[in-house]
Scaffold this active site. Structure first.
Site, short mmCIF file in Angstrom:
data_model
loop_
_atom_site.label_atom_id
_atom_site.label_comp_id
_atom_site.label_asym_id
_atom_site.label_seq_id
_atom_site.Cartn_x
_atom_site.Cartn_y
_atom_site.Cartn_z
N HIS A 5 16.34 44.33 34.27
CA HIS A 5 17.63 44.63 34.91
C HIS A 5 18.73 44.14 33.98
CE1 HIS A 5 20.97 44.86 37.50
NE2 HIS A 5 21.00 43.56 37.82
N ASN A 30 26.51 45.80 34.61
CA ASN A 30 25.51 45.70 35.68
C ASN A 30 25.67 46.89 36.62
OD1 ASN A 30 23.92 45.04 37.87
ND2 ASN A 30 24.57 42.91 37.97
N CYS A 54 20.20 44.78 43.29
CA CYS A 54 19.82 45.11 41.90
C CYS A 54 18.32 45.34 41.75
CB CYS A 54 20.27 44.01 40.96
SG CYS A 54 22.05 43.79 40.99
N1 ACO Z 1 37.36 35.94 32.00
C1 ACO Z 1 37.70 34.72 31.58
N2 ACO Z 1 37.29 33.59 32.18
C2 ACO Z 1 36.50 33.72 33.25
C3 ACO Z 1 36.11 34.97 33.76
C4 ACO Z 1 36.58 36.11 33.10
N3 ACO Z 1 36.27 37.36 33.47
N4 ACO Z 1 35.33 34.76 34.83
C5 ACO Z 1 35.20 33.45 35.01
N5 ACO Z 1 35.93 32.80 34.05
C6 ACO Z 1 36.08 31.36 33.86
C7 ACO Z 1 35.78 30.56 35.10
O1 ACO Z 1 36.91 30.50 35.94
C8 ACO Z 1 35.41 29.22 34.52
O2 ACO Z 1 36.60 28.56 34.17
P1 ACO Z 1 36.70 26.93 34.30
O3 ACO Z 1 35.65 26.40 33.37
O4 ACO Z 1 38.09 26.67 33.89
O5 ACO Z 1 36.41 26.65 35.75
C9 ACO Z 1 34.71 29.58 33.21
O6 ACO Z 1 35.11 30.94 32.91
C10 ACO Z 1 33.19 29.52 33.29
O7 ACO Z 1 32.75 30.15 34.48
P2 ACO Z 1 31.24 30.20 34.89
O8 ACO Z 1 31.10 30.92 36.19
O9 ACO Z 1 30.63 28.84 34.76
O10 ACO Z 1 30.66 31.12 33.71
P3 ACO Z 1 29.17 31.48 33.42
O11 ACO Z 1 28.85 31.09 32.04
O12 ACO Z 1 28.24 31.10 34.53
O13 ACO Z 1 29.24 33.08 33.43
C11 ACO Z 1 28.66 34.93 34.88
C12 ACO Z 1 29.62 33.78 34.59
C13 ACO Z 1 28.74 35.89 33.72
C14 ACO Z 1 29.09 35.60 36.16
C15 ACO Z 1 27.21 34.41 34.99
O14 ACO Z 1 27.18 33.30 35.83
C16 ACO Z 1 26.22 35.45 35.51
O15 ACO Z 1 25.88 36.37 34.82
N6 ACO Z 1 25.69 35.23 36.73
C17 ACO Z 1 24.60 36.07 37.27
C18 ACO Z 1 25.01 37.44 37.66
C19 ACO Z 1 23.82 38.18 38.22
O16 ACO Z 1 22.78 38.28 37.59
N7 ACO Z 1 23.90 38.69 39.45
C20 ACO Z 1 22.70 39.24 40.08
C21 ACO Z 1 22.72 40.66 40.17
S1 ACO Z 1 24.15 41.31 40.98
C22 ACO Z 1 23.60 42.15 42.43
O17 ACO Z 1 22.52 42.00 42.89
C23 ACO Z 1 24.57 43.06 43.10
#
Ligand code: ACO
Length: 320
Positions: free
Chosen positions: A247, A277, A112
């Site tokens: 980003h 993203n 990214c």
């Molecule tokens: N729909 C519904 N529920 C979901 C989904 C979905 N699509 N995905 C995960 N959940 C659930 C999980 O299973 C979890 O359930 P549980 O509580 O029963 O275990 C719950 O939602 C919470 O999951 P978390 O992973 O804790 O959610 P979080 O608030 O962290 O959000 C996210 C997840 C959006 C992925 C976030 O962590 C994020 O944005 N991370 C960073 C991403 C990023 O910036 N990546 C870098 C760039 S990518 C690159 O370089 C290619």
């Protein structure tokens, strides 16, 4: 000698995939996606449409915006993690499609952060007198490495391309670049395939894997540290930056960075809702959007920043 942004462009594939459609594909809801990420829709490249095709559209726009022709370009640098082929690299494919003369053309991989890295590299070529008009591109077809059965990642990503033309000038321009990486965290975010190292089918051949929550925490901490460095190393006051062009991975990460900079969200360019993203494409696309709609004006001070797989991160302070 400095480089300045002479023109910008972007391209999003026609096909739009909404959160509502994703509800029918994996166990998710529009509400979960919007509140956790800010994403409402993403664009998906058509069959037979590749990263270089997306890059080509964005590049044509950027060159036209700079009031130049492809014959004027003397360097092409592309940030991408989803190249059409192992080689020729995407920059060479774009060079051929645009009809750019035989000038240096190469791609770099920094996930990214790819565009911010590419911009930093191209800026060095211009400062060093090796290029006068550089085409710098961030382009991705993330849909090709997303596991469409994994709800934790498939809702996040989309395809697109953005481009800028950097031109040599005697006034900045690109004022400062801050690039960094930490290869120790590779298991938190990676794509499980490569040419040299093929992944097993059981791990999902070629698929993107992410421990979202841990990546989120690392991203926020790293971006906060980086923007503190940008402020300190350039002797800036917090209110001096006119626009944050981040980003577009997650609205909550963007809000945390804006808060650290003491910037209100109306000074932040936000496009994550429209395309999710798009990895290296997101920063130049956001930049182009805000220039074209008249928010970013000549003379404004911009901070571009990104964080991604590697981990890699980068920022660029620019007088537009
Ligand atoms: N729909 C519904 N529920 C979901 C989904 C979905 N699509 N995905 C995960 N959940 C659930 C999980 O299973 C979890 O359930 P549980 O509580 O029963 O275990 C719950 O939602 C919470 O999951 P978390 O992973 O804790 O959610 P979080 O608030 O962290 O959000 C996210 C997840 C959006 C992925 C976030 O962590 C994020 O944005 N991370 C960073 C991403 C990023 O910036 N990546 C870098 C760039 S990518 C690159 O370089 C290619």
């Amino acid at each position: 000698m400095y480089s300045r942004i002479a023109g910008t462009g972007k391209y999003l594939p026609e096909r739009i995939l909404t959160n509502a459609e994703l509800e029918g594909m994996v166990d998710t809801t529009d509400e979960w996606i919007r509140t956790r990420t800010g994403i409402e829709r993403r664009h998906i490249a058509a069959e037979g449409e590749y990263t270089s095709d997306l890059a080509l559209h964005a590049s044509r726009q950027a060159i036209e915006d700079a009031q130049l022709t492809p014959a004027d370009i003397d360097l092409i640098v592309v940030g991408t993690t989803t190249p059409d082929l192992v080689f020729p690299n995407v920059a060479c494919l774009v060079q051929q499609k645009l009809g750019v003369p035989p000038v240096p053309a190469f791609s770099l991989e920094a996930a990214c952060s790819g565009f911010v890295y590419a911009l930093g590299v191209a800026d060095q070529f211009v400062r060093g007198g090796q290029a006068k008009r550089a085409l710098v591109i961030g382009a991705e077809t993330m849909s090709r490495i997303v596991d469409w059965s994994d709800r934790e990642t498939c809702v996040l990503f989309g395809d697109g391309a953005g481009a800028v033309v950097l031109e040599a000038t005697d006034e900045p321009g690109v004022i400062y670049s801050n690039l960094g990486a930490d290869g120790n965290q590779a298991d938190l975010l990676y794509a499980a395939s490569g040419v040299s190292r093929k992944a097993s089918q059981t791990d999902g051949f070629g698929m993107l894997r992410m421990k979202g929550n841990e990546v989120f925490r690392f991203a926020v901490k790293t971006l906060e540290r980086m923007v503190d460095e940008v402020i300190a190393e350039n002797g800036l006051e917090k209110g001096e930056i006119d626009w944050l062009v981040p980003h577009q991975a997650n609205i909550r990460i963007i809000q945390a960075t804006a808060k650290r900079l003491g910037m209100s969200m109306d000074r932040v360019i936000l496009t994550v809702q429209d395309h999710g993203n798009t990895s290296a494409a997101s920063v130049p696309m956001a930049l182009d959007s805000a220039i074209r709609d008249g928010r970013i004006k000549r003379g404004d001070l911009l901070l571009l920043e990104a964080f991604g797989g590697g981990f890699t991160w980068g920022a660029s302070l620019i007088r537009y």
